[in-house]
Design an enzyme around this catalytic site. Structure first.
Site, PDB file in Angstrom:
ATOM      1  N   TRP A   1       0.820  -1.205   0.000  1.00 13.13           N
ATOM      2  CA  TRP A   1       0.000   0.000   0.000  1.00 13.13           C
ATOM      3  C   TRP A   1       0.858   1.262   0.000  1.00 13.13           C
ATOM      4  O   TRP A   1       0.557   2.227  -0.695  1.00 13.13           O
ATOM      5  CB  TRP A   1      -0.972  -0.011   1.165  1.00 13.13           C
ATOM      6  CG  TRP A   1      -1.997   1.073   1.074  1.00 13.13           C
ATOM      7  CD1 TRP A   1      -2.265   2.044   1.986  1.00 13.13           C
ATOM      8  CD2 TRP A   1      -2.908   1.311  -0.010  1.00 13.13           C
ATOM      9  NE1 TRP A   1      -3.267   2.877   1.547  1.00 13.13           N
ATOM     10  CE2 TRP A   1      -3.678   2.442   0.315  1.00 13.13           C
ATOM     11  CE3 TRP A   1      -3.130   0.676  -1.242  1.00 13.13           C
ATOM     12  CZ2 TRP A   1      -4.664   2.965  -0.536  1.00 13.13           C
ATOM     13  CZ3 TRP A   1      -4.110   1.194  -2.084  1.00 13.13           C
ATOM     14  CH2 TRP A   1      -4.858   2.317  -1.736  1.00 13.13           C
TER      15      TRP A   1
ATOM     16  N   LYS B   1      -4.911   0.722   8.314  1.00 13.27           N
ATOM     17  CA  LYS B   1      -6.256   0.367   8.777  1.00 13.27           C
ATOM     18  C   LYS B   1      -6.096  -0.620   9.929  1.00 13.27           C
ATOM     19  O   LYS B   1      -6.121  -1.830   9.728  1.00 13.27           O
ATOM     20  CB  LYS B   1      -7.074  -0.232   7.638  1.00 13.27           C
ATOM     21  CG  LYS B   1      -7.245   0.707   6.440  1.00 13.27           C
ATOM     22  CD  LYS B   1      -7.898   0.025   5.263  1.00 13.27           C
ATOM     23  CE  LYS B   1      -8.016   0.966   4.070  1.00 13.27           C
ATOM     24  NZ  LYS B   1      -8.608   0.310   2.885  1.00 13.27           N
TER      25      LYS B   1
ATOM     26  N   LYS C   1     -13.170  -3.544   9.417  1.00 15.40           N
ATOM     27  CA  LYS C   1     -13.545  -4.262   8.189  1.00 15.40           C
ATOM     28  C   LYS C   1     -12.561  -5.401   7.918  1.00 15.40           C
ATOM     29  O   LYS C   1     -12.909  -6.392   7.275  1.00 15.40           O
ATOM     30  CB  LYS C   1     -13.650  -3.299   7.012  1.00 15.40           C
ATOM     31  CG  LYS C   1     -12.361  -2.595   6.612  1.00 15.40           C
ATOM     32  CD  LYS C   1     -11.614  -3.328   5.519  1.00 15.40           C
ATOM     33  CE  LYS C   1     -10.284  -2.684   5.220  1.00 15.40           C
ATOM     34  NZ  LYS C   1      -9.519  -3.409   4.177  1.00 15.40           N
TER      35      LYS C   1
ATOM     36  N   ASP D   1     -16.117  -0.676   1.906  1.00 20.65           N
ATOM     37  CA  ASP D   1     -14.868  -1.421   1.681  1.00 20.65           C
ATOM     38  C   ASP D   1     -15.095  -2.924   1.721  1.00 20.65           C
ATOM     39  O   ASP D   1     -14.147  -3.705   1.621  1.00 20.65           O
ATOM     40  CB  ASP D   1     -13.842  -1.021   2.754  1.00 20.65           C
ATOM     41  CG  ASP D   1     -12.399  -1.169   2.281  1.00 20.65           C
ATOM     42  OD1 ASP D   1     -12.183  -1.797   1.235  1.00 20.65           O
ATOM     43  OD2 ASP D   1     -11.493  -0.674   2.965  1.00 20.65           O
TER      44      ASP D   1
ATOM     45  N   ASN E   1      -6.911 -10.536   4.330  1.00 17.60           N
ATOM     46  CA  ASN E   1      -7.711 -10.941   5.487  1.00 17.60           C
ATOM     47  C   ASN E   1      -8.708 -12.034   5.112  1.00 17.60           C
ATOM     48  O   ASN E   1      -8.852 -13.020   5.844  1.00 17.60           O
ATOM     49  CB  ASN E   1      -8.427  -9.716   6.067  1.00 17.60           C
ATOM     50  CG  ASN E   1      -7.466  -8.776   6.766  1.00 17.60           C
ATOM     51  OD1 ASN E   1      -7.035  -9.018   7.889  1.00 17.60           O
ATOM     52  ND2 ASN E   1      -7.102  -7.686   6.100  1.00 17.60           N
TER      53      ASN E   1
END
Length: 321
Positions: A11, A104, A188, A240, A252
């Site tokens: 990322w 995140k 999330k 998301d 994930n």
């Protein structure tokens, strides 16, 4: 704009590529000298996902990286964020720079949000922003557009960042609900693991229920923490879900599926540590988070996944809302 990106993972490198190639900013990518990702960029300017433009400067000199930056984008593992800030504060003076957090996650030992950690360690918070929402490196690099959120306590900072970073590849929306966006973006990933567990059991019909009930339980926590519960249904969380609960690129989701199938997973799944933080927050704020608790019970406590899922179905019947 002069931007330094901290972190050479998938990322961080994507943000560096985007800011340079799509927005034309002057970008420095900072990494640790012994990190394999950084060494590979030095040798080939490539990773598994992209090729860095030649104009992006690579450095392991933190002082130089900070000196050249107006905006510092941080994209490292959430569990190492506090130690990074301690090191940063001891070595350089970051005052006057805008920090943008693209991670995140939550601190697993405390449940603290990343902007909270920044304020605790740096002593101020009006110049730290978050940049969260859906999207995978593979999609952005291929030119597939999406929408994301930028937020800061100081709305002038939010507007400035959006004006400098918005494009036809990433449409940015404003937010001032840092609580909702940070909790939503972090949790999330827990829902992503839950989705992978569902995939591992081959129960595809439960994905819709996970989306509805997952967003509902996160909205309850956001409200109790003082945020806007509607944020759970926005880009930072429910928006998301496609990228996290369904995409082949979601680490994930893949972690949860491989866990059920007994396949070792070597790539980072931030949702594991986040599940620890969510269980802690549920205790602190007296909020029922059954899905987060179930994921924690399976991947942290090692409880039998089928029994944990059966217990979710055996819960007392209630109104949906």
């Amino acid at each position: 704009m002069n931007i330094t990106v901290v972190g050479c993972g998938r990322w961080g490198s994507c943000i560096a590529w985007y800011c340079a190639a799509k927005k034309g900013h002057n970008v420095t990518l900072y990494g640790l000298e012994n990190a394999p990702e950084y060494q590979r960029f030095v040798a080939t300017r490539q990773n598994d996902y992209m090729t860095l433009p030649d104009e992006i400067k690579l450095t392991t000199d933190l002082q130089a990286a900070m000196d050249s930056a107006e905006v510092v984008v941080v994209s490292i593992g959430a569990q190492g964020f506090r130690s990074f800030l301690k090191d940063l504060r001891a070595r350089v003076n970051p005052q006057g720079k805008i920090f943008v957090l693209c991670m995140k996650g939550l601190e697993s030992s405390t449940g603290d949000r990343l902007t909270q950690i920044f304020r605790q360690e740096m002593g101020y918070s009006n110049q730290v922003a978050i940049w969260v929402g859906p999207g995978h490196v593979q999609d952005y690099y291929a030119g597939r557009p999406s929408c994301m959120i930028v937020g800061c306590e100081d709305f002038e900072v939010t507007k400035y960042l959006v004006s400098e970073l918005n494009s036809n590849l990433i449409r940015l929306y404003y937010s001032q609900d840092l609580i909702g966006c940070e909790i939503g973006a972090a949790s999330k990933n827990v829902m992503g693991i839950a989705a992978g567990i569902i995939d591992g059991f081959d129960f595809p019909g439960l994905k819709g229920a996970l989306m509805a009930r997952g967003a509902r339980e996160i909205s309850r926590l956001i409200r109790k923490m003082g945020g806007n519960e509607l944020t759970a249904y926005g880009l930072s969380h429910l928006g998301d879900y496609q990228a996290t609960l369904f995409s082949e690129y979601s680490h994930n989701r893949m972690y949860g599926e491989n866990y059920i199938k007994g396949i070792p997973m070597t790539k980072l799944a931030e949702g594991v540590d986040t599940s620890k933080a969510m269980v802690k927050l549920a205790e602190i704020y007296k909020v029922d988070l059954p899905i987060c608790q179930a994921v924690y019970d399976v991947v942290v406590e090692g409880k039998d996944p089928k029994s944990v899922m059966d217990n979710l179905f055996d819960r007392e019947n209630k109104f949906e809302f």
